[in-house]
Every structure is written in structure tokens, then in C-alpha cells.
Design an enzyme around this catalytic site. Structure first.
Site, PDB file in Angstrom:
ATOM      1  CD  GLU A 135       1.681   6.313  -3.161  1.00 45.93           C
ATOM      2  OE1 GLU A 135       2.748   6.340  -2.555  1.00 45.93           O
ATOM      3  OE2 GLU A 135       1.574   5.945  -4.354  1.00 45.93           O
ATOM      4  CD  GLU A 160       3.304   2.376  -1.187  1.00 50.49           C
ATOM      5  OE1 GLU A 160       3.889   2.894  -2.162  1.00 50.49           O
ATOM      6  OE2 GLU A 160       2.066   2.260  -1.123  1.00 50.49           O
TER       7      GLU A 160
END
Length: 478
Positions: A43, A119
Site C-alpha cells: 500500500e 488483501e
């Protein structure tokens, strides 16, 4: 300067990655092992957009013999996917809802190649002062992902626990420390047993593949115990053995004295021949507290400053000879641009608008329980069934059980602090909730007598201890 090309970060990061890749490389699928993908960053698009930094990590990975496909993961929102990846890397998504829409965004950015939610948020973490999070639509979202032909990795499949002082935090305008429990409303709960979501996911997966007959066992009812505290020791009686004061040198952060988690004490003694506030009401202002501060003036508690409430100011009367501040690091921010920030007191401390320099700092080694245990053995034994705490205090009790088994320590009625069992730090508790029990795993326990130690930092009365039949993670916000 974390997650940048700055040598202070890249040199140790590269050394670490080389050691990791030495272990991983022989286990790649190209060499007959189980590793099919390696992820370059996590991320990163929510943190920065330095593609030269990503290129450096990618080149290092290839130089270390990693030849399986390389991936990144970012939220399919805004420019995070573009910022957090490179054209020759496989971008994947992180999300927990609106799966069809998120996959479409991922395909817009990456026109070819596999679709993957690496995720898939099938629940969410809890933060102090909020509700316990649950999700109702995760099974439907999982079905949408599989029907679209996407690959998926569950986050989390197994809930867990932020034992010790390992919890993180978020700050998107308001600081929120994550609770000790990371149960996450996952298919397997904090103790490793199936939840309703497990059975829902199993039904969805059965539409797409054959499943084994073996399933995990349900969580048994935990033994219920209760008792009283038998020893009490004020922090002030032992603090000097847990960390000595030293001049701050102008910097007031905990990091500046090598304290990277837990607590630190701050002290300012006012001599008669220097600046000393006169009698009368005063305003004490602290630039920023990271993350919780208990303030005492001449041994009298005048209040608590909470970062999550944006507190900065307290008032007090009189002409002080000593001010002491106990600062607690509630958890490092682990998402977004505030990663890497320092803890403790940030900025200056002032009284009535005048900066007060020359503070002393003492790191508090609360993970070294030997001095606390020794002092408690010499402390006055608590003779009645109720304990009253007016200042930060260590409390001791003994929990007698037939044999090791999972327990759930009840923290209802306690204030704010930490708890240990047989020297194992279970984590933090707080009256803010939502979490109302601390998970005590069976391997931490032994048949017979077990020592419970509690560090209570807030005023409380009528304190006792108990264990419950199961976890209580607090009220749910539907």
C-alpha cells in the site's frame, strides 16, 4: 525518512531484504517450492509515489535471485494504484467491499494480466473509543470475487492478538490506537476457533472447489474464576529502578533517548533562584502529546492529556516546585504519511505562554519486571477485598487453575493500563472500550498458581479480578 531512497533507510532495508531473500529464493516454485509471488511494497500508494524508490526495491529483488512474478498492492481509489506500482509489476487490490467496482478500477489501471485482491478485508480492526467492528456482507463479496475469476487472499483468515506493546495506530486527522485484540471479525477468531463467517465462507468456496471434510473445533467454554488483589505498589516507589532521569538536551521525544515504545517520565524541578510561576491559576500547554500524558504538579495529579482528543492544555494553582509528566506511547501510526513519527512530547512545554526549558527524561522499562516483583514481595499486603488506586500503581494477584487452558481476563471496572500473566505482557486495556476482556492463551499458564500483574494508571476503586467464559470485545455498531 522511511520508504525513501535516503541511505539512512535504504542501507538497513537492503541488508534486511538480502537476508530475507536468501531464505526465500530456494523455495520459489521455479525451484520446486511453494513461493509463487513476491510483493515489493505494501500500500505504498497511500504513502508516496516515488517510482525510483520502487525501482530500486525491484532491482534489488531480482539481483537476489527472485524470479517469480513480482506484485504490489494498493487500494483501487484515487491514484493509489498508479502511485504504488510500476508498469512491469503486477498491481493487485486491497479492499473489502464493492468488489465488482474495485476490480473494474484495477482493470482500468492494468489492462492485461491477472486480477487479484491480495488483501480482501473480510472484517476490520478495532480502535480504542469506538465500537467493535463486524461485517455482514463479506461472504457475498467473496462470491463476487470468485465469480469474476479473480484470485483472492483473505485478510484476515485468523484473528489475532497484539500481545505486549505491538499494536499499531491510524491517524487520518484524529489519532486512533488499535486495541490489543485483533480478532478482526475473521473466519477464525482470536483463539483460532471458527465463527459464523467461517461457515459462510466455506459454503461459498464449496461452489467453486471440493473441500476437505476436516473442520476446526468450536471454542469451548472457558473456566470462570474470580479473586482479589493481594499486593499493591505505587509506581513512584519503584520508578527510579526502571529508568534514571537524564537531561533532555532540548529534544523532548522519547525516541531522542532511545525509548521506542511504552512509557517515559518527564520532570522539571524549579529552583527558587530561577523562573518559577507565582501563586495563582496557571495554564500548562504542551505542543503535542504522543499519545497520552498524566500530569502531576508537586505530586498532585492535575489531569490527563489525550492525543486522540487533541488535548494540549491543563490548569493548576500555586507556585510549583516540581512538575512530572508520565507519557505513554499508545501505538505507532502504521498507515499513511505519518509512519515514522516520534513519540513523547513534541514541541515545547509552556506555562502562561512562557516556554519552560531544561526538562529531564527517564525511559520507563516496564518490560523489566524483576524490580517490580522484588518490590511487591516487600510491599504491604492488601488485607481487604477492594483496592483503591489514586496514582499509577502495580497490583498483584494469584490465579489458581487446574491446568493450562485459554482464559479471558475481565477488565470491566478497571481504568487504563497493562496486564501480565506469569511475566507475559497480555497488552493494554482501557475503560474507553470497546474491548472488555484480554485473551490469555493456554501456553502462558500452568497448573496451580499463576501470577497476575496489573499496571493501573488511572484512579479506580473497588478493583478485583475475574475471568469470563468467553471473549467480550464490546458493543457492535451495525
Amino acid at each position: 525518512p522511511v520508504r525513501t531512497l535516503a541511505p539512512e533507510f535504504m542501507v538497513p532495508a537492503s541488508n534486511y531484504l538480502r537476508r530475507v531473500y536468501d531464505i526465500v529464493a530456494p523455495f520459489q516454485i521455479s525451484r520446486g517450492g511453494p513461493v509463487i509471488l513476491v510483493q515489493i511494497e505494501n500500500e505504498y500508494g497511500a504513502y508516496g509515489n516515488d517510482h525510483a524508490y520502487l525501482r530500486s526495491l525491484t532491482d534489488l529483488t531480482r539481483q537476489c535471485g527472485i524470479d517469480v512474478p513480482l506484485t504490489t498492492v494498493d487500494q483501487p481509489a484515487g491514484t493509489m494504484l498508479e502511485d504504488g506500482s510500476l508498469p512491469d509489476l503486477l498491481a493487485t487490490g486491497s479492499f473489502g467491499s464493492r468488489a465488482k467496482e474495485r476490480l473494474a478500477k484495477l482493470r482500468d489501471v492494468q489492462r492485461t494480466g491477472p486480477l487479484m485482491c491480495s488483501e480482501f478485508w473480510d472484517g476490520w480492526f478495532d480502535s480504542w473509543g469506538q465500537y467493535h467492528h463486524t461485517t455482514l456482507s463479506s461472504a457475498c463479496e467473496l462470491a463476487d470475487l470468485l465469480e469474476a475469476g479473480a484470485s483472492v487472499n483473505l485478510y484476515m483468515f485468523h484473528g489475532g492478538t497484539n500481545f505486549g506493546l505491538t499494536n499499531g495506530a491510524n491517524d487520518k486527522g484524529q489519532y486512533r490506537a488499535i486495541t490489543t485484540s485483533y480478532d478482526y471479525d475473521a473466519p477464525l477468531d482470536e483463539t483460532g476457533h471458527p465463527t459464523a463467517k467461517y461457515w459462510e465462507f466455506r459454503e461459498v468456496l464449496s461452489r467453486f472447489t471440493d473441500l476437505p471434510d476436516e473442520v476446526p473445533s468450536e471454542r469451548p467454554v472457558a473456566p470462570v474464576h474470580a479473586g482479589t488483589f493481594t499486593g499493591a505498589l505505587a509506581l513512584s516507589a519503584i520508578a527510579d529502578q526502571l529508568g534514571e532521569f537524564r537531561p533532555s538536551g532540548g529534544a523532548l521525544t522519547m525516541d531522542s533517548v532511545g525509548q521506542y515504545r511504552g512509557f517515559a517520565r518527564y520532570r522539571r524541578i524549579f529552583d527558587d533562584d530561577e523562573f518559577r510561576p507565582s501563586a495563582g491559576p496557571h495554564i500548562l500547554r504542551i505542543g503535542e502529546i504522543r499519545d497520552r500524558a498524566i500530569v502531576e504538579v508537586d505530586g498532585r495529579r492535575i489531569g490527563v492529556l489525550e492525543r486522540m482528543d487533541h488535548d494540549q492544555v491543563l490548569t493548576f494553582d500555586g507556585s510549583p516546585s516540581r512538575i512530572e509528566i508520565l507519557v505513554e506511547d499508545m501505538g505507532r501510526v502504521n498507515y499513511g504519511p505519518r509512519i515514522g513519527e516520534h513519540k513523547g512530547i513534541v514541541g515545547s512545554v509552556s506555562i502562561d505562554g512562557t516556554d519552560v526549558p531544561d526538562w529531564e527524561i527517564a525511559p520507563l522499562d516496564i518490560e523489566n519486571l524483576m524490580p517490580v516483583g522484588e518490590a511487591l514481595r516487600q510491599a504491604v499486603v492488601v488485607e481487604n477485598n477492594e483496592v483503591t488506586v489514586t496514582a499509577p500503581t502495580f497490583l498483584r494477584a494469584h490465579v489458581t487453575i487446574d491446568g493450562p487452558t485459554d482464559l479471558f481476563l475481565d477488565t470491566q471496572g478497571w481504568g487504563h493500563g497493562l496486564a501480565w500473566i506469569n511475566g507475559h505482557l497480555l497488552g493494554r486495556y482501557s475503560r474507553r472500550g470497546p474491548q472488555r476482556t484480554l485473551y490469555v492463551p493456554a501456553p502462558y499458564l500452568r497448573a496451580g498458581e499463576n501470577e497476575l500483574l496489573v499496571f493501573e494508571t488511572d484512579p479506580a476503586e473497588g478493583l478485583s479480578w475475574a475471568t469470563l467464559a468467553g471473549p467480550d470485545l464490546g458493543p457492535v455498531d451495525w
